[in-house]
Motif scaffolding. Structure first.
Motif, PDB file in Angstrom:
ATOM      1  N   PHE A 180       3.936  -1.051 -10.431  1.00  0.00           N
ATOM      2  CA  PHE A 180       2.569  -0.618 -10.197  1.00  0.00           C
ATOM      3  C   PHE A 180       2.123   0.272 -11.374  1.00  0.00           C
ATOM      4  N   GLU A 206       2.420   2.090  -4.042  1.00  0.00           N
ATOM      5  CA  GLU A 206       1.631   2.055  -5.273  1.00  0.00           C
ATOM      6  C   GLU A 206       1.860   3.284  -6.141  1.00  0.00           C
ATOM      7  N   ASP A 207       2.288   4.373  -5.561  1.00  0.00           N
ATOM      8  CA  ASP A 207       2.506   5.608  -6.321  1.00  0.00           C
ATOM      9  C   ASP A 207       3.921   5.731  -6.864  1.00  0.00           C
ATOM     10  N   SER A 214       0.817  -1.224   0.000  1.00  0.00           N
ATOM     11  CA  SER A 214       0.000   0.000   0.000  1.00  0.00           C
ATOM     12  C   SER A 214       0.845   1.267   0.000  1.00  0.00           C
ATOM     13  N   ASN A 251      -0.033   3.292 -12.740  1.00  0.00           N
ATOM     14  CA  ASN A 251      -0.655   4.485 -12.206  1.00  0.00           C
ATOM     15  C   ASN A 251      -1.805   4.947 -13.091  1.00  0.00           C
TER      16      ASN A 251
END
Length: 281
Positions: free
Chosen positions: A279, A210-211, A207, A281
């Motif tokens: 990840f 993710e960015d 968590s 985006n």
């Protein structure tokens, strides 16, 4: 009183042996009984006294031995065992022994100069078979080899010191960490590497990343001989991702099978596990 009893016994004997042959042994025994008993009594007392006196006499003879009252026994000699009286051992240096020259028989082989009145008394006619030629008494024996004979004179008890034996040093267990080139069998997770990878992915908290697009790191740790892991390290550029990777590896439950060296013995070994995430985006 005794006299009266004796008279009565006498009269009784006279009555019993009246008109009989008094020379018969029974009459004599009855009349002489008191005297015989008295004599036997004194003989018995004398024998008993003699038997009693014999040990006393023997003891008196033994005690009558002459004893020199002026005799004084020598004082005991005290020997000090820890410090013997003998001087310590003395070792002499080796000595050179030169053997005597051999005994050689020699005859005079010198030729006499001819003269008119030559002296022929010194001419040797009978030459021994074992003699050598030369001028008489000019034989020089070759130098004998020198022999070094180690001699030692030891006085006193001496002490023999045995050679010092140095015991072999036990290297102990091999606790060094082996690389993959030193292993015949690498360490592995029970259930396989895929099972370990799935447990890591299920426990990993993504968590916070993710960015960031994509992150990666390589986790290295040591698989111990008992199947546990230790010294977990990472080499990624993201410190937070490295910390989460270490936490996840520690949280995985399960046991490892240790690696083995060329001898087939379980050893400590390194294990590398890369972790890479991407990840969208």
């Amino acid at each position: 009183m005794k006299h009266l009893e004796h008279n009565q016994e006498f009269r009784l004997n006279e009555i019993l042996f009246e008109n009989r042959n008094k020379a018969y042994g029974a009459y004599v025994l009855r009349t002489e009984s008191d005297r015989i008993l008295t004599k036997a009594f004194f003989i018995g007392v004398g024998l008993l006294a003699a038997v009693s006196i014999i040990p006393v006499v023997i003891s008196a003879f033994n005690s009558a031995e002459v004893t020199d009252t002026n005799f004084t026994p020598d004082p005991p000699v005290m020997i000090n065992v820890d410090k013997p009286n003998d001087p310590p051992a003395e070792v002499l240096p080796p000595q050179t022994v030169t053997p005597p020259p051999p005994s050689v028989r020699q005859y005079d082989s010198q030729v006499v100069t001819p003269t008119r009145n030559a002296d022929e008394s010194k001419i040797v006619k009978d030459i021994p078979k074992d003699a050598i030629a030369g001028v008489k008494n000019d034989f020089v024996a070759p130098p004998a080899p020198k022999i070094n004979v180690p001699t030692s004179v030891i006085s006193g008890p001496g002490t023999v010191v045995p050679p010092k034996v140095i015991p072999a040093v036990d290297p102990g267990p091999d606790n060094s960490v082996k690389g993959i080139d030193e292993l015949s069998v690498t360490a592995k997770f029970e259930g396989g590497i895929d099972a370990f990878r799935n447990k890591v992915m299920n426990k990993f908290d993504v968590s916070a990343f993710e960015d960031e697009g994509s992150v990666n790191t390589t986790v290295t740790f040591i698989v111990e001989k008992d199947g546990t892991i230790s010294d977990i390290k990472t080499n990624g550029k993201d410190a937070s991702f490295n910390a989460e990777a270490i936490r996840t590896i520690k949280a995985v439950k399960g046991k490892w099978i240790p690696g083995k060296n060329k001898k087939g013995e379980s050893v400590r070994s390194y294990f590398k596990f890369p972790i890479s995430m991407k990840f969208d985006n």
